[in-house]
Scaffold this motif. Structure first.
Motif, PDB file in Angstrom:
ATOM      1  N   PRO A   1       0.822  -1.298  -0.009  1.00 50.44           N
ATOM      2  CA  PRO A   1       0.149   0.121   0.058  1.00 50.44           C
ATOM      3  C   PRO A   1       1.021   1.406  -0.062  1.00 50.44           C
ATOM      4  N   GLN A   2       0.180   2.434  -0.851  1.00 49.12           N
ATOM      5  CA  GLN A   2       1.342   3.500  -0.788  1.00 49.12           C
ATOM      6  C   GLN A   2       0.675   4.343  -0.028  1.00 49.12           C
ATOM      7  N   PRO A   3       1.390   5.474   0.316  1.00 51.74           N
ATOM      8  CA  PRO A   3       0.766   6.782   1.239  1.00 51.74           C
ATOM      9  C   PRO A   3      -0.298   7.322   0.328  1.00 51.74           C
ATOM     10  N   GLY A   4      -1.560   7.581   1.123  1.00 51.21           N
ATOM     11  CA  GLY A   4      -2.815   7.937   0.418  1.00 51.21           C
ATOM     12  C   GLY A   4      -3.715   6.974  -0.052  1.00 51.21           C
ATOM     13  N   ASP A   5      -3.473   5.467   0.172  1.00 49.98           N
ATOM     14  CA  ASP A   5      -4.258   4.552   0.004  1.00 49.98           C
ATOM     15  C   ASP A   5      -5.074   4.429   0.823  1.00 49.98           C
ATOM     16  N   THR A   6      -6.459   4.082   0.708  1.00 50.74           N
ATOM     17  CA  THR A   6      -7.265   3.689   1.766  1.00 50.74           C
ATOM     18  C   THR A   6      -7.412   2.070   1.928  1.00 50.74           C
ATOM     19  N   ILE A   7      -6.776   1.737   3.005  1.00 49.39           N
ATOM     20  CA  ILE A   7      -7.008   0.176   3.342  1.00 49.39           C
ATOM     21  C   ILE A   7      -8.182  -0.404   3.644  1.00 49.39           C
ATOM     22  N   ILE A   8      -8.785  -1.318   2.765  1.00 49.23           N
ATOM     23  CA  ILE A   8     -10.005  -1.659   3.026  1.00 49.23           C
ATOM     24  C   ILE A   8     -10.063  -3.406   3.321  1.00 49.23           C
ATOM     25  N   TYR A   9     -10.986  -3.611   4.235  1.00 48.77           N
ATOM     26  CA  TYR A   9     -10.745  -5.354   4.643  1.00 48.77           C
ATOM     27  C   TYR A   9     -12.020  -5.719   4.728  1.00 48.77           C
ATOM     28  N   VAL A  10     -11.720  -7.125   3.868  1.00 48.28           N
ATOM     29  CA  VAL A  10     -13.051  -7.652   3.810  1.00 48.28           C
ATOM     30  C   VAL A  10     -12.935  -9.335   4.119  1.00 48.28           C
ATOM     31  N   ALA A  11     -13.715  -9.874   4.627  1.00 51.36           N
ATOM     32  CA  ALA A  11     -13.497 -11.337   4.791  1.00 51.36           C
ATOM     33  C   ALA A  11     -14.584 -12.333   4.599  1.00 51.36           C
ATOM     34  N   GLY A  12     -14.260 -13.633   4.209  1.00 52.71           N
ATOM     35  CA  GLY A  12     -15.112 -14.637   3.977  1.00 52.71           C
ATOM     36  C   GLY A  12     -14.733 -15.924   3.393  1.00 52.71           C
ATOM     37  N   ALA A  13     -15.548 -16.660   3.065  1.00 54.95           N
ATOM     38  CA  ALA A  13     -15.118 -18.018   2.184  1.00 54.95           C
ATOM     39  C   ALA A  13     -14.700 -17.879   0.893  1.00 54.95           C
ATOM     40  N   PHE A  14     -15.525 -17.080   0.362  1.00 58.04           N
ATOM     41  CA  PHE A  14     -15.362 -16.678  -1.447  1.00 58.04           C
ATOM     42  C   PHE A  14     -15.037 -18.088  -1.999  1.00 58.04           C
ATOM     43  N   ASP A  15     -16.170 -19.182  -1.872  1.00 57.38           N
ATOM     44  CA  ASP A  15     -15.995 -20.138  -2.248  1.00 57.38           C
ATOM     45  C   ASP A  15     -16.747 -20.304  -3.565  1.00 57.38           C
ATOM     46  N   LEU A  16     -16.046 -21.182  -4.500  1.00 61.37           N
ATOM     47  CA  LEU A  16     -16.573 -21.117  -5.854  1.00 61.37           C
ATOM     48  C   LEU A  16     -16.470 -19.637  -6.480  1.00 61.37           C
ATOM     49  N   PHE A  17     -15.695 -18.936  -6.300  1.00 62.78           N
ATOM     50  CA  PHE A  17     -15.463 -17.517  -6.622  1.00 62.78           C
ATOM     51  C   PHE A  17     -16.020 -17.144  -7.942  1.00 62.78           C
ATOM     52  N   HIS A  18     -17.385 -16.381  -7.657  1.00 60.95           N
ATOM     53  CA  HIS A  18     -18.254 -16.310  -8.727  1.00 60.95           C
ATOM     54  C   HIS A  18     -18.619 -14.760  -8.736  1.00 60.95           C
ATOM     55  N   ILE A  19     -19.832 -14.514  -9.745  1.00 63.66           N
ATOM     56  CA  ILE A  19     -20.041 -13.133 -10.056  1.00 63.66           C
ATOM     57  C   ILE A  19     -20.508 -12.494  -9.030  1.00 63.66           C
ATOM     58  N   GLY A  20     -21.275 -13.006  -8.197  1.00 61.98           N
ATOM     59  CA  GLY A  20     -21.763 -12.242  -6.835  1.00 61.98           C
ATOM     60  C   GLY A  20     -20.569 -11.645  -6.076  1.00 61.98           C
ATOM     61  N   HIS A  21     -19.417 -12.763  -5.893  1.00 64.20           N
ATOM     62  CA  HIS A  21     -18.077 -12.055  -5.311  1.00 64.20           C
ATOM     63  C   HIS A  21     -17.572 -10.776  -6.006  1.00 64.20           C
ATOM     64  N   VAL A  22     -17.709 -11.154  -7.332  1.00 64.93           N
ATOM     65  CA  VAL A  22     -16.823 -10.026  -8.046  1.00 64.93           C
ATOM     66  C   VAL A  22     -17.611  -8.623  -7.913  1.00 64.93           C
ATOM     67  N   ASP A  23     -19.009  -8.892  -8.240  1.00 64.20           N
ATOM     68  CA  ASP A  23     -19.739  -7.601  -7.937  1.00 64.20           C
ATOM     69  C   ASP A  23     -19.494  -6.888  -6.598  1.00 64.20           C
ATOM     70  N   PHE A  24     -19.483  -7.763  -5.263  1.00 68.79           N
ATOM     71  CA  PHE A  24     -18.964  -7.299  -4.074  1.00 68.79           C
ATOM     72  C   PHE A  24     -17.698  -6.521  -4.083  1.00 68.79           C
ATOM     73  N   LEU A  25     -16.970  -7.209  -4.456  1.00 70.87           N
ATOM     74  CA  LEU A  25     -15.665  -6.575  -4.361  1.00 70.87           C
ATOM     75  C   LEU A  25     -15.300  -5.381  -5.382  1.00 70.87           C
ATOM     76  N   GLU A  26     -15.925  -5.584  -6.596  1.00 69.12           N
ATOM     77  CA  GLU A  26     -15.972  -4.201  -7.383  1.00 69.12           C
ATOM     78  C   GLU A  26     -16.672  -2.942  -6.626  1.00 69.12           C
ATOM     79  N   MET A  27     -17.820  -3.205  -5.789  1.00 60.22           N
ATOM     80  CA  MET A  27     -18.408  -2.267  -5.168  1.00 60.22           C
ATOM     81  C   MET A  27     -17.575  -1.721  -3.637  1.00 60.22           C
ATOM     82  N   VAL A  28     -16.757  -2.896  -3.075  1.00 63.74           N
ATOM     83  CA  VAL A  28     -15.937  -2.331  -2.084  1.00 63.74           C
ATOM     84  C   VAL A  28     -14.589  -1.608  -2.494  1.00 63.74           C
ATOM     85  N   TYR A  29     -14.229  -1.741  -3.920  1.00 57.95           N
ATOM     86  CA  TYR A  29     -13.171  -1.049  -4.697  1.00 57.95           C
ATOM     87  C   TYR A  29     -13.594   0.144  -4.779  1.00 57.95           C
ATOM     88  N   LYS A  30     -14.924   0.532  -5.008  1.00 53.22           N
ATOM     89  CA  LYS A  30     -15.376   1.830  -5.445  1.00 53.22           C
ATOM     90  C   LYS A  30     -15.643   2.742  -4.306  1.00 53.22           C
TER      91      LYS A  30
END
Length: 417
Positions: free
Chosen positions: A235-264
């Protein structure tokens, strides 16, 4: 803890089996950009698909991925598990992909490569067949515009579908379990233990010869494979460090949509994903979860462009030590249920106390349970699809065997003369 680095889309890692001339060099050393083409169904996108795209990207500069429609897949292979819209979005989320082509033709032709200004196409060392059993890459192979990368042993869509049809913990923990043995009887039996692509695996082949491309393999993680998937960005100075946790089993589009929203959630996000160990996932999810083991889930999450770092075997409770160690600015969770810890406490009590907890609505309610239900409800269709796929592959293997015998006979006749 694995650093991923969503900024670094251009992985220059080498791969066992790649030719010396295939490895990538900096664009400054080239007279022009090398454009690559990959295509496929990318159904139930897993780390095997991601590894193919990682290897392909290392052969050039700009990777375009063609994804087939539901109709094309149903015609040539059988019904896909995910819709084409879901598959398009999943492939876009893989960090080595620069662009995708929706509704790509099932048979790869020179016309397709020329249309998208691609120098050559890349595919794994398995074989892809049309409904009438023909090699979909025959034309580009003849013209020398085909490159091959190593197939990732230990995973396939066929195997994952089989695990869900079986729905037993033995699928990831105990190959001696009778239930697992029954499963492998349907997909193949062990014949050898070998090393390939930095992964040790057991190949299963059935009596009278099951297809080596459809067979079940046991995936065993290595540090080299993790390094290939991770890019090590701090991480670089000025980055916002965001933490999420879970199983992320069968990594799928529901996970991707969630992580994209977290990223935003921030202008300069640095997203850390904590993955729970298999035993922990089974404790709070029950049934026979997880379907994929911790090592498989690690690679799947590392391939996502919205993820910067992965913590393998993260504690279930997001406590003071974890928040302080990673200097976490924000903790996010989706709209799904939060299961209590072993002592019935709230695992997010500490971030809530600090005022850094946020519930994120991705707008996608798809869960791993939903995917399993899709498989179970269409069990007969998917079993028929697997059998159809293997029958075509075995026909090709038999044809190759006969051709090899004929060539040997001709060579022996020439020597005799």
């Amino acid at each position: 803890m694995i650093k991923n680095g969503h900024h670094a889309a251009n992985d220059q890692g080498s791969e066992a089996g790649a030719k010396p001339g295939d490895s990538a060099c900096s664009p400054e050393k080239r007279k022009r950009v090398v454009r690559l083409w990959c295509d496929g169904c990318y159904d139930m996108v897993h780390y095997g698909h991601s590894n193919q795209l990682r290897q392909a990207k290392a052969m050039g500069d700009y990777l375009i991925v063609g994804v087939h429609t539901d109709a094309e897949i149903s015609k040539h292979k059988g019904p896909p598990v995910f819709t084409q819209a879901e598959r398009y979005k999943m492939v876009r989320a893989i960090k080595w992909v620069d662009d995708i082509v929706e509704g790509a033709p099932y048979v790869t032709t020179l016309e397709t490569l020329d249309k998208y200004n691609c120098d050559f196409c890349v595919h794994g060392d398995d074989i892809t067949l049309t409904v009438d059993g023909k090699d979909t890459y025959a034309e580009v192979k003849r013209e020398g515009r085909y490159r091959e990368c190593k197939r990732t042993q230990g995973v396939s869509t066929t195997d994952l579908v089989g695990r869900m049809l079986l729905m037993t913990k033995a699928h990831h923990s105990n190959i001696d379990n009778p239930d697992y043995q029954q499963h492998t009887d349907n997909f193949g039996k062990p014949i050898l233990r070998d090393r390939c692509d930095s992964v040790y695996f057991v190949v299963f082949q059935g009596p009278k010869g099951h297809s080596p491309w459809t067979g079940v393999s046991q995936f065993l993680q290595t540090s080299q494979k993790i390094i290939q998937f991770a890019s090590g960005k701090e991480p670089q100075p000025g980055d916002t460090i965001i933490y999420v946790a879970g199983a992320f089993d069968l990594f799928h589009i529901g996970h991707v949509d969630f992580l994209e929203m977290v990223y935003k959630q921030a202008e300069r996000p640095y997203v850390i994903v904590g993955l729970h160990f298999d035993q922990e996932v089974n404790r709070y999810k029950g049934k026979n979860y997880p379907i994929m083991n911790i090592h498989e889930r690690t690679l799947s999450v590392l391939a996502c462009r919205y993820v910067s770092e992965v913590v393998i075997g993260a504690p279930y409770a997001v406590g003071k030590d974890l928040l302080d160690h990673f200097k976490v600015d924000l903790v996010c969770h989706g709209k799904t249920e939060v299961f209590p810890d072993k002592d019935a406490s709230d695992p997010y009590a500490e971030p809530k106390k600090r005022g850094i907890f946020r519930t994120v609505d991705s707008g996608n309610g798809l869960t791993t349970d939903d995917i399993v239900q899709r498989i179970i409800e269409n069990r007969l269709q998917f079993e028929a699809r697997n059998q159809k796929k293997e029958a075509k592959e075995m026909a090709v293997i038999e044809a190759m065997r006969r051709r090899e015998e004929e060539e040997q006979s001709e060579a022996a006749a020439q020597v005799a003369q």
